[in-house]
Enzyme design. Sequence first.
Site, mmCIF file in Angstrom:
data_model
loop_
_atom_site.group_PDB
_atom_site.id
_atom_site.type_symbol
_atom_site.label_atom_id
_atom_site.label_comp_id
_atom_site.label_asym_id
_atom_site.label_seq_id
_atom_site.Cartn_x
_atom_site.Cartn_y
_atom_site.Cartn_z
ATOM 1 C CE1 TYR A 149 55.280 -39.793 20.308
ATOM 2 C CE2 TYR A 149 54.442 -37.535 19.200
ATOM 3 C CZ TYR A 149 55.297 -38.303 20.193
ATOM 4 O OH TYR A 149 56.417 -37.375 20.761
ATOM 5 C CB THR A 183 66.016 -36.969 19.467
ATOM 6 O OG1 THR A 183 64.565 -37.162 19.017
ATOM 7 C CG2 THR A 183 66.165 -35.586 20.222
HETATM 8 N N1 LIG Z 1 61.942 -35.342 19.444
HETATM 9 C C1 LIG Z 1 60.970 -34.602 19.210
HETATM 10 O O1 LIG Z 1 60.770 -34.035 18.178
HETATM 11 C C2 LIG Z 1 59.970 -34.956 20.358
HETATM 12 C C3 LIG Z 1 58.827 -33.815 20.103
HETATM 13 C C4 LIG Z 1 57.765 -33.967 21.387
HETATM 14 C C5 LIG Z 1 57.900 -34.892 22.409
HETATM 15 N N2 LIG Z 1 58.941 -35.921 22.326
HETATM 16 C C6 LIG Z 1 59.111 -36.737 23.349
HETATM 17 O O2 LIG Z 1 60.018 -36.702 24.052
HETATM 18 C C7 LIG Z 1 60.561 -38.025 24.501
HETATM 19 C C8 LIG Z 1 61.870 -38.366 24.335
HETATM 20 O O3 LIG Z 1 62.077 -38.522 22.723
HETATM 21 P P1 LIG Z 1 63.450 -38.307 22.208
HETATM 22 O O4 LIG Z 1 63.035 -37.353 21.003
HETATM 23 O O5 LIG Z 1 64.402 -38.196 23.098
HETATM 24 O O6 LIG Z 1 63.457 -39.695 21.417
HETATM 25 P P2 LIG Z 1 64.519 -40.832 21.425
HETATM 26 O O7 LIG Z 1 64.301 -41.938 20.329
HETATM 27 O O8 LIG Z 1 65.681 -40.195 20.933
HETATM 28 O O9 LIG Z 1 64.854 -41.154 22.819
HETATM 29 C C9 LIG Z 1 63.955 -42.125 23.531
HETATM 30 C C10 LIG Z 1 64.516 -43.072 24.381
HETATM 31 O O10 LIG Z 1 63.639 -43.926 24.930
HETATM 32 C C11 LIG Z 1 64.022 -45.219 24.908
HETATM 33 N N3 LIG Z 1 62.763 -46.155 25.080
HETATM 34 C C12 LIG Z 1 62.174 -46.436 24.096
HETATM 35 N N4 LIG Z 1 61.125 -47.094 24.466
HETATM 36 C C13 LIG Z 1 61.417 -47.537 25.880
HETATM 37 C C14 LIG Z 1 60.755 -48.639 26.483
HETATM 38 N N5 LIG Z 1 60.039 -49.270 26.484
HETATM 39 N N6 LIG Z 1 61.487 -48.620 27.868
HETATM 40 C C15 LIG Z 1 62.539 -47.879 28.405
HETATM 41 N N7 LIG Z 1 62.995 -46.808 27.440
HETATM 42 C C16 LIG Z 1 62.688 -46.641 26.206
HETATM 43 C C17 LIG Z 1 64.864 -45.270 23.932
HETATM 44 O O11 LIG Z 1 65.713 -46.520 23.844
HETATM 45 C C18 LIG Z 1 65.591 -44.178 23.812
HETATM 46 O O12 LIG Z 1 66.794 -43.966 24.667
HETATM 47 C C19 LIG Z 1 59.543 -38.950 24.198
HETATM 48 O O13 LIG Z 1 58.551 -39.045 25.164
HETATM 49 C C20 LIG Z 1 59.036 -38.102 22.882
HETATM 50 O O14 LIG Z 1 57.664 -38.567 22.520
HETATM 51 C C21 LIG Z 1 59.906 -35.944 21.425
#
Ligand SMILES: NC(=O)c1ccc[n+]([C@@H]2O[C@H](COP(=O)([O-])OP(=O)(O)OC[C@H]3O[C@@H](n4cnc5c(N)ncnc54)[C@H](O)[C@@H]3O)[C@@H](O)[C@H]2O)c1
Length: 240
Positions: A149, A183
Amino acid sequence: MTAVVLITGGAAGIGRAIADAVAAEGARAILWDVDAQRLEKAGADLGDQVRTQRVDVSDTDAVDAASAELRDDWAPTHLVNNAGIIGRRMTLAEVDPAEVDRVLAVNVRSAFVATRAFLRMRAERADAAIVNLSSIAAGNGGAAGNAAYAASKGALQSLTFAMARELAPAIRVNALAPGIIDTDIQKDVFADRDEMNTRIATIPLHRLGEAVDVAQAAVWLLFRATYTTGEVMTVSGGKK
Ligand SMILES: NC(=O)c1ccc[n+]([C@@H]2O[C@H](COP(=O)([O-])OP(=O)(O)OC[C@H]3O[C@@H](n4cnc5c(N)ncnc54)[C@H](O)[C@@H]3O)[C@@H](O)[C@H]2O)c1
């Protein structure tokens, strides 16, 4: 013409909060996601300001097929490469190359493929912009066991810099690096209350981030950061 923001992984979490924020700006959003149920909910909540398509962004053919349906009024003007997965936790000694490929396909290759689709079908606008969702893990290596990741988010930051150069001056490209945001992606960590409290103690603002905290920064980068490109904005409550 109102802005039309294509958001990958837009059905839940940060992507959905960005969709809500974009709609509040009077713009429209196209959501690509694998979660059919949550796409339906977003469609019901946002009405004619949103268009949803079930797309696995790690599947190039699926991305190309979905984008072929987006014409005229729904040609996107902005893009948010947000879809991401954390992957299975594994030590470096036990790393599974197939799992590394899966994480890189969803978190990095998808950004290449979705960006290519966007560039082919976009409707030009003076304020065109792309935002990529990285993470503070790109800079600090992430949690133990999540090296794939962290590496994927580092790659996404380098891709952001490359995109900003290649697509200037037509399109601004920036990245967001969230910290710990409440999330589903964090649900395994949050299931362990002690682990969660330990992590909150490392955040100077002493709270988890909310998806809306990140969405506000995304809206700024999309619509208002008129002289900013090739940057990574951290949204982490001060956590490094
Ligand atoms: N939540 C955190 O702490 C955090 C921190 C840093 C970065 N991020 C990044 O932010 C972004 C969003 O994360 P989040 O926290 O909302 O996660 P989340 O799991 O709540 O949402 C992710 C969404 O992406 C969709 N998804 C997953 N694989 C997919 C695919 N192959 N094709 C299409 N859709 C797909 C899922 O169905 C979901 O709706 C991600 O890139 C994550 O790495 C999140």
